[in-house]
Design a protein around this motif. Sequence first.
Motif, PDB file in Angstrom:
ATOM      1  N   GLU A 190       2.125   5.604   2.737  1.00  0.00           N
ATOM      2  CA  GLU A 190       2.295   6.549   1.634  1.00  0.00           C
ATOM      3  C   GLU A 190       2.587   7.948   2.167  1.00  0.00           C
TER       4      GLU A 190
ATOM      5  N   LEU B 268       3.311   8.114  -5.815  1.00  0.00           N
ATOM      6  CA  LEU B 268       4.520   8.204  -4.999  1.00  0.00           C
ATOM      7  C   LEU B 268       5.751   7.856  -5.820  1.00  0.00           C
TER       8      LEU B 268
ATOM      9  N   THR C 236       2.608   3.367  -4.332  1.00  0.00           N
ATOM     10  CA  THR C 236       1.551   3.854  -5.207  1.00  0.00           C
ATOM     11  C   THR C 236       2.163   4.504  -6.441  1.00  0.00           C
TER      12      THR C 236
ATOM     13  N   ASP D 223       0.817  -1.212   0.000  1.00  0.00           N
ATOM     14  CA  ASP D 223       0.000   0.000   0.000  1.00  0.00           C
ATOM     15  C   ASP D 223       0.853   1.265   0.000  1.00  0.00           C
ATOM     16  N   THR D 224       2.167   1.110   0.175  1.00  0.00           N
ATOM     17  CA  THR D 224       3.027   2.304   0.156  1.00  0.00           C
ATOM     18  C   THR D 224       3.615   2.565  -1.227  1.00  0.00           C
TER      19      THR D 224
ATOM     20  N   TRP E 235       6.274   8.072   3.493  1.00  0.00           N
ATOM     21  CA  TRP E 235       7.271   8.128   2.428  1.00  0.00           C
ATOM     22  C   TRP E 235       7.210   9.454   1.674  1.00  0.00           C
TER      23      TRP E 235
ATOM     24  N   SER F  44      -3.242   6.536   3.563  1.00  0.00           N
ATOM     25  CA  SER F  44      -2.332   5.441   3.885  1.00  0.00           C
ATOM     26  C   SER F  44      -1.183   5.973   4.744  1.00  0.00           C
TER      27      SER F  44
ATOM     28  N   SER G 134      -3.528  11.792   1.511  1.00  0.00           N
ATOM     29  CA  SER G 134      -3.321  10.345   1.601  1.00  0.00           C
ATOM     30  C   SER G 134      -4.016   9.770   2.837  1.00  0.00           C
TER      31      SER G 134
ATOM     32  N   ILE H 121       0.578  14.610  -2.156  1.00  0.00           N
ATOM     33  CA  ILE H 121       0.294  13.278  -1.630  1.00  0.00           C
ATOM     34  C   ILE H 121      -0.012  13.353  -0.138  1.00  0.00           C
TER      35      ILE H 121
END
Length: 293
Positions: A41, A10, A7, A4-5, A44, A38, A36, A32
């Motif tokens: 995400e 990203l 993307t 899920d990170t 990061w 997540s 976001s 992002i």
Amino acid sequence: MSSDTVTERLTAARNLLYSGDPRAAIEAADAIAANSTSPGERAWALLLRLASVVNLERSTEYASTVDRAYAAVRAFGDPTATGGFHALAAFAAHADGSLERCVTHLVRSMRSLAKVEEADRQAAIAWHNLAVVFSYIGFHDHAAHAAAQTREVASAAGLGWSLNSPEVQVRHALSLDHRGDSDGCVRVLRALLKNAIRLPSTDDGLPGLNPMDLPWIGYAAARMALLGHNASIDVRRCLAAGGNDAWTADLRHFGRICLAISSGETESARRRLRQATSTAAVLGAAESPGCAR
């Protein structure tokens, strides 16, 4: 790294930084982080923002970006992200004048990265950033260890990084020169340049490196010329490569000063030195304009 990170947006934002456009990377990271859902995400994205403001030397944004990234990384709880955060925060702490806080971050970065079980691109980048900061503050043995870890992780992840962390080797060489060991400086620079020359060339004839690494190769060759040794490499084109960040601009500026001095253009070199600003952030305090004069 959980799926899920990773993307699409990203990845696109990261590519902006890796291709040498940190300003666009900041805009993408901010977009992002703003929406976001997540935790990974968002963490990061804010680490990407921190890396980008460091590349641009936007020191007025360090504190706020570090705080936001730390909160996101804590919520995420991933050791790779945590290690990457502390490596970048160490640079910000040093820029703020706190060597003690800088070293604390570096220790925490090493401890977090030692817990990482999966070799991937982000782990390799985190080790690379750790090596760079150790190098920047003059801890060259620690920098060499972190650079070796970078190579090991990159190899395990199948990244195909033929030559990484050239700035670690350049700063090590300069530290030897500053201590009066010019022969040692030449040995380190010559080894770096030989490894670069052995790489398959790109279509434009330059060594097949990340474009952001080419200015370091150019500076190494320019410094070799200053010490009376030739390098079979197109110095000026290597210096002209890379992105539009502050560190690359400094490398180009001081690489051209080295070339001017080695060509006997002393007045041109003096003029460029008077125009110099932030080389300490790139090559170390002993290479600052004041010391160069």
